[in-house]
Design an enzyme around this catalytic site. Structure first.
Site, PDB file in Angstrom:
ATOM      1  N   SER A   1       0.834  -1.211   0.000  1.00 49.07           N
ATOM      2  CA  SER A   1       0.000   0.000   0.000  1.00 49.07           C
ATOM      3  C   SER A   1       0.871   1.265   0.000  1.00 49.07           C
ATOM      4  CB  SER A   1      -0.957  -0.045   1.193  1.00 49.07           C
ATOM      5  OG  SER A   1      -1.977   0.898   1.052  1.00 49.07           O
TER       6      SER A   1
ATOM      7  N   ASP B   1      -8.386  -4.736  -6.487  1.00 49.72           N
ATOM      8  CA  ASP B   1      -7.980  -3.771  -5.463  1.00 49.72           C
ATOM      9  C   ASP B   1      -8.452  -2.374  -5.869  1.00 49.72           C
ATOM     10  OD1 ASP B   1      -6.727  -2.190  -3.591  1.00 49.72           O
ATOM     11  OD2 ASP B   1      -4.692  -2.909  -4.017  1.00 49.72           O
TER      12      ASP B   1
END
Ligand SMILES: *[C@@H]1O[C@H](CO)[C@@H](O)[C@H](O)[C@H]1NC(C)=O
Ligand SMILES: *[C@@H]1O[C@H](CO)[C@@H](O)[C@H](O)[C@H]1NC(C)=O
Ligand SMILES: *[C@@H]1O[C@H](CO)[C@@H](O)[C@H](O)[C@H]1NC(C)=O
Ligand SMILES: *[C@@H]1O[C@H](CO)[C@@H](O)[C@H](O)[C@H]1NC(C)=O
Ligand SMILES: *[C@@H]1O[C@H](CO)[C@@H](O)[C@H](O)[C@H]1NC(C)=O
Ligand SMILES: *[C@@H]1O[C@H](CO)[C@@H](O)[C@H](O)[C@H]1NC(C)=O
Ligand SMILES: *[C@@H]1O[C@H](CO)[C@@H](O)[C@H](O)[C@H]1NC(C)=O
Length: 518
Positions: free
Chosen positions: A184, A445
């Site tokens: 991330s 995602d």
């Protein structure tokens, strides 16, 4: 913990989390929502019983000018597989307390790579997060050393100078090969480290690395629209379009808010923002049942199947059954606290609710990075013809309001009117690339549009020197966690883990050959 969820527990992990700050008021938080954030959720990290020693490394407050101040940066060490001559496998803990990342030293990616290479495993905490705090408070001025340049320089300084307690060998870079991993925001850091400090970072894996900063991030919710269960997305869209229409008409304006139990909420944007909340639960899905959140699935179940029934909610005003179901769900998860008004609980327009700056206000940290360098403001699509799953009232102005409220100008630093995303994107953005930089992403995602696997990024091949892997059916950094019984992982996870082992081993054998002058 400090951040008390008032909606569903899982929402805090998601990008658009609504949180009560001490004092009882609600604020909107736009956070990356990585697995295992510092809010003590039980949802997103598998607990570890293993203990890893914790140490400090002294960093200068400012790497680029001498303030005379230093702070202690925490790190944790796993030497369970270390053999002299092995590499260092470092996991960047990004915008969370490092303690939340320790499971990755135990059964996750660090454990896997360290075992495969005889490496030393490290979790390194990021400045300002957890206990690596260089300031007395989180005012605008005190946060001015929280930026990518300083934090990247921390990692470089650590790698070049650390002396690990109890280990005699000099394991600093570049004499020892370091493999840098992050997921991330930390994934973007991993890519940035490989590009900006190539002599120190021998190899890097950027998992769901958000290397592309954007102001308008309407694509986050659009991924959910594209990959969410068809019926569920249909129900969400039915409600969202119906609510927008009813809000725009004076006659139905109050009845539709009343249906959701939110008639007293002053601002319509706060109302529709609450409706978007459950969508953030998508990001909390995980392949490991011990880490997975069921919140999105429960939300979908509550919305039922498409159904043409309409129900009259006030004289002459009818809504689809989907909207009724949505309202029941929101009523259940958004409960006002006794004695508080709807605005106390869910309002975001009162600047005084953001003013506390003591060290318990950890929501101020990632939010500051958003407001200064990343953007990532989640909005409706700017093109009204683009299908949407959130209200058209969720505009940029609404999303960035917190930046002005929470960070009034200091004496030494002023948060810009809009984040300056140039520094992040000039390192490569969607096209960031380097030898021995692996890009690993999840097909489903919601952050994929901010990674090199964005649909608008240049296509690139997947090679051992520049691995480029898209995990099918995956959400956010699905390769970061693992099971102690590796054969019990789903096949796609076993596969990405073994691919990571293979390319890291290949890189390290290149390192050995270059050292021996071959
Ligand atoms: C690390 O630094 C923190 C903060 O300065 C301090 O409280 C702690 O005692 C230090 N820990 C070690 C092991 O030196
Ligand atoms: C470590 O690697 C060895 C050799 O590949 C393997 O047999 C073993 O199961 C691994 N151990 C763990 C805990 O994964
Ligand atoms: C924040 O800390 C600085 C010292 O680092 C101090 O000068 C300032 O007064 C503090 N501000 C508040 C609001 O606590
Ligand atoms: C809205 O506010 C009124 C007046 O303050 C109060 O009587 C009522 O209970 C509130 N409604 C809800 C749903 O909270
Ligand atoms: C349609 O939804 C309503 C409300 O959830 C429900 O009462 C009704 O039975 C449903 N009708 C059909 C045909 O499923
Ligand atoms: C934005 O940041 C870049 C690079 O960090 C800098 O060169 C530029 O001057 C900044 N732009 C503004 C408007 O401050
Ligand atoms: C590991 O998982 C596999 C596949 O689920 C299972 O067959 C095996 O019994 C497990 N091994 C242990 C030691 O639990």
């Amino acid at each position: 913990m400090l951040l008390t969820p008032i909606v569903a527990a899982g929402m805090l992990l998601s990008v658009h989390a609504r949180t009560v700050v001490p004092g009882g008021q609600a604020i909107n938080l736009w956070r990356l929502g990585m697995a295992g954030e510092e809010h003590g959720s039980t949802l997103t990290t598998r607990a570890t019983d293993a203990t890893f020693p914790q140490y400090n490394f002294t960093q200068p407050l400012d790497h680029f000018s001498n303030t005379g101040f230093t702070f202690s940066q925490r790190y944790w060490v796993s030497d369970r597989y270390y053999t002299p001559g092995g590499p260092v496998i470092i996991l960047d803990s990004g915008e969370s307390s490092g303690t939340e990342r320790l499971p990755y030293l135990d059964t996750g990616i660090v454990d896997i790579l360290a075992n495969a290479t005889g490496g030393l495993g490290i979790v390194l905490e990021h400045r300002y997060y957890g206990a690596s705090v260089p300031a007395a408070n989180f005012t605008t001025d005190s946060l001015r050393w929280l930026n990518i340049e300083q934090a990247l320089a921390d990692s470089a300084n650590f790698m070049a100078n650390v002396k690990f307690p109890g280990i005699n060998e000099d394991l600093t870079a570049p004499g020892t090969p370091w493999i840098y991993y992050g997921g991330s925001y930390a994934g973007s850091r991993s890519a940035h480290m490989r590009v900006l400090y190539p002599e120190l970072v021998y190899g890097a894996i950027a998992s769901s690395g958000v290397t592309y900063a954007t102001i308008l991030d309407w694509q986050y919710y659009d991924i959910i629209r594209q990959f969410g269960p068809t019926d569920c997305i249909h129900q969400i869209q039915t409600t969202v379009y119906e609510v927008d229409e009813l809000l725009s008409d004076a006659k139905s304006h109050t009845p539709i808010k009343a249906l959701f139990g939110l008639a007293n909420l002053t601002h319509d944007q706060d109302f529709v923002s609450l409706l978007a909340g459950p969508l953030g639960d998508w990001q909390d899905k995980n392949w490991d049942p011990a880490v997975n959140s069921d919140d999105f699935a429960n939300f979908c179940t509550a919305l039922g199947s498409p159904n043409d029934t309409s129900v009259e909610i006030a004289k002459g005003i009818s809504v689809n059954a989907a909207t009724i179901n949505y309202a029941i769900y929101v009523n259940q998860v958004c409960q006002e606290k006794d004695g508080s008004t709807a605005d106390d609980c869910f309002g975001t327009f009162d600047p005084t609710q953001y003013q506390a700056t003591d060290l318990s206000q950890t929501w101020r940290l990632w939010q500051f990075q958003v407001c200064t360098q990343f953007g990532f403001f989640f909005t409706a699509p700017p093109d009204p013809k683009q299908p949407r799953v959130i209200s058209k009232l969720l505009t940029l102005d609404y999303a960035k309001m917190i930046c002005e409220f929470a960070y009034p100008p200091g004496q030494h630093f002023t948060v810009p009117a809009l984040p300056n995303i140039t520094a992040v994107n000039s390192i490569g953005g969607l096209n960031i690339a380097a030898d021995r930089l692996a890009i690993v992403d999840g097909q489903e995602d919601p952050w994929r549009p901010n990674t090199p696997h964005s649909d608008i990024a240049k296509k690139r091949p997947d090679t051992p020197l520049r691995p480029f892997k898209l995990i099918s059916g995956a959400v956010h950094h699905y390769d970061e966690n693992g099971l102690s019984n590796r054969t019990a992982e789903p096949p796609v996870i076993q596969e990405i883990h073994s691919q990571e082992v293979q390319f890291v081993q290949a890189w390290l054998s290149d390192f050995k050959q270059s050292k021996s002058g071959l």
